[in-house]
Motif scaffolding. Sequence first.
Motif, PDB file in Angstrom:
ATOM      1  N   ARG A  49       0.831  -1.209   0.000  1.00  0.00           N
ATOM      2  CA  ARG A  49       0.000   0.000   0.000  1.00  0.00           C
ATOM      3  C   ARG A  49       0.863   1.256   0.000  1.00  0.00           C
ATOM      4  N   LEU A  50       1.932   1.254   0.781  1.00  0.00           N
ATOM      5  CA  LEU A  50       2.825   2.411   0.831  1.00  0.00           C
ATOM      6  C   LEU A  50       3.456   2.691  -0.528  1.00  0.00           C
ATOM      7  N   ALA A  51       3.854   1.634  -1.226  1.00  0.00           N
ATOM      8  CA  ALA A  51       4.605   1.770  -2.474  1.00  0.00           C
ATOM      9  C   ALA A  51       3.724   1.726  -3.725  1.00  0.00           C
ATOM     10  N   ALA A  52       2.412   1.667  -3.560  1.00  0.00           N
ATOM     11  CA  ALA A  52       1.494   1.475  -4.691  1.00  0.00           C
ATOM     12  C   ALA A  52       1.521   2.641  -5.675  1.00  0.00           C
ATOM     13  N   SER A  53       1.059   2.366  -6.872  1.00  0.00           N
ATOM     14  CA  SER A  53       0.907   3.373  -7.923  1.00  0.00           C
ATOM     15  C   SER A  53      -0.571   3.545  -8.244  1.00  0.00           C
ATOM     16  N   PRO A  54      -0.963   4.693  -8.798  1.00  0.00           N
ATOM     17  CA  PRO A  54      -2.363   4.888  -9.189  1.00  0.00           C
ATOM     18  C   PRO A  54      -2.831   3.796 -10.126  1.00  0.00           C
ATOM     19  N   GLY A  55      -4.048   3.335  -9.920  1.00  0.00           N
ATOM     20  CA  GLY A  55      -4.614   2.264 -10.718  1.00  0.00           C
ATOM     21  C   GLY A  55      -4.504   0.915 -10.058  1.00  0.00           C
ATOM     22  N   SER A  56      -3.627   0.809  -9.052  1.00  0.00           N
ATOM     23  CA  SER A  56      -3.478  -0.440  -8.316  1.00  0.00           C
ATOM     24  C   SER A  56      -4.556  -0.552  -7.247  1.00  0.00           C
ATOM     25  N   SER A  57      -4.949  -1.780  -6.930  1.00  0.00           N
ATOM     26  CA  SER A  57      -5.926  -1.988  -5.863  1.00  0.00           C
ATOM     27  C   SER A  57      -5.346  -1.610  -4.500  1.00  0.00           C
ATOM     28  N   TYR A  58      -4.017  -1.475  -4.400  1.00  0.00           N
ATOM     29  CA  TYR A  58      -3.377  -1.088  -3.147  1.00  0.00           C
ATOM     30  C   TYR A  58      -3.302   0.432  -2.977  1.00  0.00           C
ATOM     31  N   TRP A  59      -3.549   1.167  -4.058  1.00  0.00           N
ATOM     32  CA  TRP A  59      -3.464   2.636  -4.020  1.00  0.00           C
ATOM     33  C   TRP A  59      -4.608   3.184  -3.181  1.00  0.00           C
ATOM     34  N   GLY A  60      -4.265   4.020  -2.180  1.00  0.00           N
ATOM     35  CA  GLY A  60      -5.294   4.551  -1.307  1.00  0.00           C
ATOM     36  C   GLY A  60      -4.757   5.666  -0.431  1.00  0.00           C
ATOM     37  N   ARG A  61      -5.463   5.929   0.664  1.00  0.00           N
ATOM     38  CA  ARG A  61      -5.117   7.055   1.543  1.00  0.00           C
ATOM     39  C   ARG A  61      -3.683   6.945   2.061  1.00  0.00           C
TER      40      ARG A  61
ATOM     41  N   LEU B 200      -7.043  20.312   3.650  1.00  0.00           N
ATOM     42  CA  LEU B 200      -8.108  19.992   2.707  1.00  0.00           C
ATOM     43  C   LEU B 200      -7.741  18.775   1.867  1.00  0.00           C
ATOM     44  N   LEU B 201      -6.464  18.655   1.531  1.00  0.00           N
ATOM     45  CA  LEU B 201      -6.015  17.460   0.797  1.00  0.00           C
ATOM     46  C   LEU B 201      -6.312  16.202   1.614  1.00  0.00           C
ATOM     47  N   LYS B 202      -5.973  16.219   2.893  1.00  0.00           N
ATOM     48  CA  LYS B 202      -6.250  15.066   3.745  1.00  0.00           C
ATOM     49  C   LYS B 202      -7.745  14.759   3.774  1.00  0.00           C
ATOM     50  N   ARG B 203      -8.562  15.804   3.817  1.00  0.00           N
ATOM     51  CA  ARG B 203     -10.016  15.614   3.875  1.00  0.00           C
ATOM     52  C   ARG B 203     -10.553  15.030   2.573  1.00  0.00           C
ATOM     53  N   VAL B 204     -10.075  15.561   1.443  1.00  0.00           N
ATOM     54  CA  VAL B 204     -10.521  15.062   0.139  1.00  0.00           C
ATOM     55  C   VAL B 204     -10.146  13.590  -0.037  1.00  0.00           C
ATOM     56  N   VAL B 205      -8.907  13.254   0.319  1.00  0.00           N
ATOM     57  CA  VAL B 205      -8.441  11.871   0.157  1.00  0.00           C
ATOM     58  C   VAL B 205      -9.237  10.931   1.060  1.00  0.00           C
ATOM     59  N   ARG B 206      -9.479  11.356   2.298  1.00  0.00           N
ATOM     60  CA  ARG B 206     -10.251  10.526   3.232  1.00  0.00           C
ATOM     61  C   ARG B 206     -11.658  10.274   2.710  1.00  0.00           C
ATOM     62  N   GLU B 207     -12.318  11.308   2.219  1.00  0.00           N
ATOM     63  CA  GLU B 207     -13.681  11.158   1.688  1.00  0.00           C
ATOM     64  C   GLU B 207     -13.686  10.310   0.426  1.00  0.00           C
ATOM     65  N   ALA B 208     -12.718  10.537  -0.437  1.00  0.00           N
ATOM     66  CA  ALA B 208     -12.690   9.816  -1.714  1.00  0.00           C
ATOM     67  C   ALA B 208     -12.594   8.310  -1.506  1.00  0.00           C
ATOM     68  N   PHE B 209     -11.810   7.894  -0.511  1.00  0.00           N
ATOM     69  CA  PHE B 209     -11.602   6.460  -0.294  1.00  0.00           C
ATOM     70  C   PHE B 209     -12.501   5.883   0.799  1.00  0.00           C
ATOM     71  N   SER B 210     -13.457   6.677   1.272  1.00  0.00           N
ATOM     72  CA  SER B 210     -14.384   6.159   2.286  1.00  0.00           C
ATOM     73  C   SER B 210     -15.267   5.052   1.704  1.00  0.00           C
ATOM     74  N   GLN B 211     -15.493   5.114   0.390  1.00  0.00           N
ATOM     75  CA  GLN B 211     -16.218   4.058  -0.336  1.00  0.00           C
ATOM     76  C   GLN B 211     -15.524   3.900  -1.686  1.00  0.00           C
TER      77      GLN B 211
END
Length: 268
Positions: free
Chosen positions: A144-156, A206-217
């Motif tokens: 998860r730490l090393a993931a790239s966009p598009g990977s299932s591990y990519w997240g907050r 705000l970045l932290k908030r956007v990322v948290r909301e985006a990956f909430s579901q």
Amino acid sequence: MIEYYQHRARKRFGQNFLQDASVIKQIMHSINATPEDRLLEIGPGKGALTQSLLDSGAQLDAVELDKDLIPILNQRFANKLNFNLHQGNALKFNLDSLNTAPNRLRVVGNLPYNISTPLIFHLLNKIGTICDMHFMLQKEVVKRLAASPGSSYWGRLSIMTQYHCYVEHLFNVSPGAFNPPPQIDSAIVRLVPHAVLPHPTKHYELLKRVVREAFSQRRKTLRNTLKVLLSDAEIKAASVDSDLRPERLDLAAFVRLARQLAISNPLA
């Protein structure tokens, strides 16, 4: 194998003690500690890695939560002039108390799996103090730490860590390297703070908030997960496709969304 003092590993502390000398040697090669370094070891356990860190000549502070391990560590290392032991919770440990120069503290540890993610976020809050970090973690967390966009591990965790740090998955460690052996594989990761942030923002909260909301579901589209923060038109104004799922966006896109939130809702 490392010789062990009598102490039963405790599940509530997530204890799995490293005992493989060859793995310790690999870790020390990766860290490459020198006498000029100031080190912080989180969760020294019975001191398997601690001994090698002290042998490097570096000044070492160690934070251990388990009170029963404190006498064992003191018995082994209290006579070392370059060793200082703190009993307490690493999640509450104040890095400022070490009085290190900016960007000088090197953090290492075999992190308990049950606190690894909150502890990394805790350390990111003090990133200006840190030179680099080397951790033993659950392999899934390192992915998860090393993931790239598009990977299932990519997240907050990926996004907020990579905002601050370059992440390198160094090598994997099998369960047999520990006592008791965990049920999962582990891995060593290196985190190095960026000298210059690749995508800086004035709107970090705000970045932290956007990322948290985006990956909430995370299985839903941005249109749905961000609707409490941004309208469909506002998402598009940030040059982001609102039909995408959050895992498709790179860090730069999330920074643009945070900037758009600041423009659209200055009181957010």
